[in-house]
Design an enzyme around this catalytic site. Structure first.
Site, PDB file in Angstrom:
ATOM      1  CG  ASN A 260       0.349 -18.042 -30.528  1.00 47.94           C
ATOM      2  OD1 ASN A 260       0.213 -16.964 -29.964  1.00 47.94           O
ATOM      3  ND2 ASN A 260      -0.479 -18.435 -31.488  1.00 47.94           N
ATOM      4  CD  GLU A 261      -3.804 -17.266 -30.163  1.00 47.96           C
ATOM      5  OE1 GLU A 261      -4.012 -16.061 -29.983  1.00 47.96           O
ATOM      6  OE2 GLU A 261      -4.152 -17.880 -31.207  1.00 47.96           O
ATOM      7  CB  ILE A 262      -1.312 -25.045 -28.049  1.00 43.06           C
ATOM      8  CG1 ILE A 262      -0.503 -24.667 -29.303  1.00 43.06           C
ATOM      9  CG2 ILE A 262      -1.768 -26.493 -28.147  1.00 43.06           C
ATOM     10  CD1 ILE A 262       0.743 -25.507 -29.512  1.00 43.06           C
TER      11      ILE A 262
ATOM     12  CB  SER B  10       1.460 -16.857 -24.684  1.00 44.48           C
ATOM     13  OG  SER B  10       0.948 -15.548 -24.724  1.00 44.48           O
TER      14      SER B  10
ATOM     15  CG  HIS C 236      -3.170 -14.177 -26.835  1.00 46.31           C
ATOM     16  ND1 HIS C 236      -2.698 -15.107 -27.731  1.00 46.31           N
ATOM     17  CD2 HIS C 236      -2.116 -13.851 -26.047  1.00 46.31           C
ATOM     18  CE1 HIS C 236      -1.416 -15.336 -27.494  1.00 46.31           C
ATOM     19  NE2 HIS C 236      -1.049 -14.582 -26.469  1.00 46.31           N
TER      20      HIS C 236
END
Length: 858
Positions: free
Chosen positions: A458-460, A513, A530
């Site tokens: 997630n979001e890395i 993501s 996102h």
């Protein structure tokens, strides 16, 4: 296979099972979840412990700490994670048990740094909350009473050792609340420990870093061989048959012949003799199921499930292992088109728009989550017309029952690996740990039909390229920056996709993501997005409907819980969003000011705290309504809308649509309507006012579109009806006018647009649109009448109003109950019946039922 033959085989199989039920079982499986005690290491203050559990819940149960969620108690408990804790129990090992070829302890979850001893001897040490550990303990056992002792070393102290020993500081987001945790030097040590990231804090969660036996413990014994694992690999699916391979992993004591049989719901489908070899082996059987019934997502069809069993027979001794499967085809489609690269899921050959939410653990202490809590959240998703939940990467790989419930409900799972908002160390020990973790969890979950896609993190990737991490690290040291990103690539471009390819090759892997592809930052044309311009960027709500990517996997807006929930963690003196307690239960750095900013754009300032909570719910719901409807109207360009988030880990101001106590906020009622199979959606775009219709069904709809403008007293100012044909699985506009021309003879402050879509006499969808901000509307003071009728499971409450009742909110004080609809607009002359599910008496209901409308909140 014909139905009659299937039934005959089923009866024969049942007879066979009854005849062989007396055969000696190869496997003994005994729970070791009772009789536990715990104490702080170095003390003799032993107290009873509950397993599964953790040190925080055990201290709470023994009255040693106060409720961590109440008021400011979280701050008082930061000492717990700096201590080592010891758990112990005893169990008997009789001569018969010790005569078995193998005796093993099976730990389903140890959190996290655990030293395991039997009768004082060290058996093994563990260091990963997400792994399962099977330990050969026969050499350590004695006949009679045996002591099992587990020492849990402090995850903070262990983290500090690793932090200090590492050659550079690994970038971590501010969600690691080291300051609240009173960690030496504010060191963010979470990334060094393979443990749930949210335990170290998040912008919606507390910092309560746990230790303990968080999943069950089993004592197992067997002779000859054990079935380690069963994988069902689906091949071809036609109307007449579905073909499969059963891959049966065995742990064999000595070479000898054996028979492996595959059954579906008790019916034998395949059987073969094997010459087993000593050690771990993988054995394949081919089988087929005739006339397969396909598994569909919620809203598109049924969810038939088949129970597949592998039975091992050696010298008349049997053991077996079963998994449920659903027969379906699923692919993540990434095709080039005129706009970029598609990102959508094709189920059984049908492109499906994914409607749903992001999902986090249901409690900061996951061992407290009951089956009913799991059932509630999955039922909420199903009742809200969702077909996907994203298991977010800062939590846990969920318990099997969560996926079982999703299998049954038709909810696809976007499954993150447990990495979120941080880079990670790249030493070999850490990487080997990640590799083992991936193997454990991919193998555990891969047979579930609800499992839709594996996502690396997630979001890395976004943090590295878009949040400034790359620039910041390069400014300090180019070598370190290169090493950090090389580790990222090693984990998310090699280890994890390799694990998926090796153990679950039929499923897609998505590295990060949001992104537009492996190592490619997100854009709006090629992948998932996102979007936090609304909220963090204070962009207006209508931007939700214009900032649209191929798949919207995260976006959201906050609200506080309702007053009934606030009362469970605060006192009346705290009833101010700027109070110390409310600020402590608001973890977003910009939370309260952002809520107020957006609220004053559209609403007048609420008159008191209770009214603020109510209006805040409306604000959140109306904001996300822009997103849900805008994303759906944009299909097939956009093929997914997953808002952040469906649930909470504690009572808090957050982006959730149901609070920690699983009470529905206004948002949950809104998304239930917004995700309905057929949606009629009025909207403004530029100078045009349009009405879109979205049809998720797989057949065309012949319908009538009924539109009108009414004033707040119910008078019809304008109306138009038109027949429409809405194509299957489509989105299109069916009304399009210039806004100024349309409003020329209308009063936007005293009138509203109402649209309904009918199929004969059946109302398929309805919606309304106000052309002015709510704060500028001349809202009347309605008189709402209600009548109550007792029905099975509760009451039907019928409501009427003489004028527009804006956002009618029904509540029953502190009593328990669930309304089938709430926070809705009740039009003049309209009669609406809402069902209340509750166990309270009618007399009590008459006393506590309260109706609130927006006009009374100022």
């Amino acid at each position: 296979m014909a139905k009659s033959l299937y039934l005959l085989l089923l009866s024969v199989a049942c007879l066979f099972q009854s005849c062989t039920s007396q055969n000696k079982e190869l496997m003994i499986n005994q729970e070791l979840n009772s009789g536990w005690q715990f104490a702080e290491s170095g003390t003799d203050d032993w107290l009873p412990a509950i397993v599964p559990g953790c040190v925080h819940t055990d201290l709470l149960a023994n009255g040693k700490i106060e409720d961590p969620f109440y008021r400011l108690n979280e701050r008082k408990l930061q000492w717990i994670d700096k201590k080592d804790w010891v758990y112990k129990t005893t169990f008997d090992a009789d001569a018969a048990l010790l005569q078995h070829d193998r005796v093993m302890l099976d730990f389903k979850g140890l959190d996290t740094y655990a030293d395991i001893r039997i009768n004082g001897d060290l058996v093994d040490s563990t260091d990963n909350m997400f792994r399962e550990y099977q330990l050969d303990v026969k050499p350590f056992l004695k006949e009679g009473n045996n002591e099992l002792e587990i020492t849990f070393r402090s995850p903070i102290n262990e983290g500090i050792k690793k932090y200090d020993a590492y050659t550079y500081v690994v970038p971590v987001s501010a969600n690691d609340l080291a300051e609240i945790g009173e960690v030496e030097g504010g060191k963010r040590v979470s990334v060094f420990t393979r443990k749930a990231g949210y335990h170290f804090g998040w912008d919606w969660g507390p910092r309560l870093v746990t230790s303990g036996i968080w999943r069950p413990v089993y004592l197992k014994a067997w002779d000859e061989a054990k079935i380690n694992d069963l994988q069902i690999v689906q091949h071809e699916v036609t109307k007449d048959k579905a073909t499969f391979s059963a891959l049966v992993e065995l742990d064999v004591e000595e070479a000898k012949p054996a028979t492996i049989t595959v059954l579906a719901d008790g019916v034998e489908l395949a059987s073969s003799e094997f010459e087993l070899s000593k050690g771990i082996s993988l054995n394949k059987l081919e089988f087929e199921i005739a006339n397969p019934k396909l598994w569909w997502t919620n809203g598109l069809g049924e969810q038939p499930l088949y129970n597949i069993t592998a039975r091992l027979d050696i010298d008349g001794q049997t053991t077996e292992l079963s998994h449920r499967i659903g027969i379906r085809t699923l692919e993540l489609v990434r095709d080039q088109d005129e706009q970029g690269t598609s990102f959508y899921f094709k189920l059984n050959g049908v492109p499906v728009f994914m409607k749903g939410a992001n999902y986090i653990p249901n409690d900061v202490f996951p061992s407290r989550v009951t089956h009913q809590m799991y059932q509630n959240v999955v039922n909420t998703a199903k009742e809200s017309n969702m077909n996907m939940l994203r298991v977010w990467g800062g939590g846990i790989y969920e318990n099997d029952e969560f996926y079982d419930l999703c299998d049954e409900a038709g909810i696809l799972v976007w499954q993150d690996f447990m990495f979120a908002c941080a880079m990670f160390p790249g030493n070999p020990e850490f990487l080997d740990n990640v590799k083992a973790e991936a193997e454990d969890n991919v193998k555990r979950l891969r047979n579930h039909p609800s499992l839709g896609v594996w996502c690396g993190n997630n979001e890395i990737l976004a943090a590295w390229f878009d949040w400034g991490w790359k620039r910041a690290e390069e400014a300090k040291s180019q070598d370190n920056a290169d090493s950090i990103y090389a580790t990222y690539q090693k984990i998310f471009h090699e280890i994890l996709p390799d694990a998926v390819q090796k153990y679950d090759a039929q499923r897609s892997y998505w590295a990060s993501s949001p992104s537009s592809g492996t190592g490619i930052p997100a854009d709006l044309k090629n992948g998932d997005e996102h979007y936090w311009g609304v909220w963090w960027g204070k962009e207006p709500f209508p931007n939700y409907a214009t900032h649209i990517a191929r798949f919207m996997s995260e976006y959201g807006f906050q609200s506080f819980p309702e007053l009934k929930s606030v009362k469970q963690y605060a006192t009346p003196e705290d009833y101010d969003i700027l109070s110390e307690v409310m600020n402590s239960h608001q973890r977003s750095s910009i939370g309260n000011e952002t809520i107020e900013y957006y609220m004053l754009q559209d609403y007048k300032k609420p008159k008191d705290f209770e009214s603020f909570l109510y209006v805040n719910h409306l604000l959140q719901a109306e904001g996300i309504k822009f997103a849900v409807e805008g994303h759906r109207r944009a299909m097939p360009y956009c093929m997914g809308s997953l808002y952040w988030q469906i649930n909470d880990v504690w009572p808090v101001a957050s982006w959730s649509s149901t609070d920690y106590y699983q009470r529905w906020k206004a948002l949950q009622y809104y998304v239930k309507k917004g995700f309905a199979p057929v949606l009629v959606s009025p909207y403004l775009t530029g100078d045009q006012f349009k009405v879109g219709v979205v049809n998720d069904k797989l057949e065309d709809i012949q319908a009538e579109l009924k539109m009108k403008v009414i004033d707040f007293d119910g008078k019809v100012i304008w109306e138009e009806n038109k027949p429409v044909t809405v194509a299957a699985n489509s989105s299109a506009d069916y009304f399009d006018v210039n806004e100024k021309a349309f409003l020329k003879d209308k009063d936007s402050k005293n009138q509203l647009f109402v649209v309904e879509l009918y199929d004969g006499g059946q109302l398929l969808s309805s919606n309304e649109f106000f052309f002015s901000p709510v704060k500028d509307l001349n809202l009347p003071k309605p008189t709402v009448e209600s009548s109550i009728a007792a029905v099975d499971g509760g009451y039907d409450i019928t409501l009427k109003s003489d004028k527009l009742a804006k956002n009618l909110f029904l509540t029953i004080g502190d009593e328990d109950g669930f309304f089938s609809d709430n926070y809705f607009d009740l039009f003049p002359g309209q009669e609406v019946t809402v069902h209340l599910k509750t166990a309270i008496s009618k007399e009590t209901l008459n006393d506590v039922l309260t109706l609130q409308t927006l006009d009374s909140s100022y």
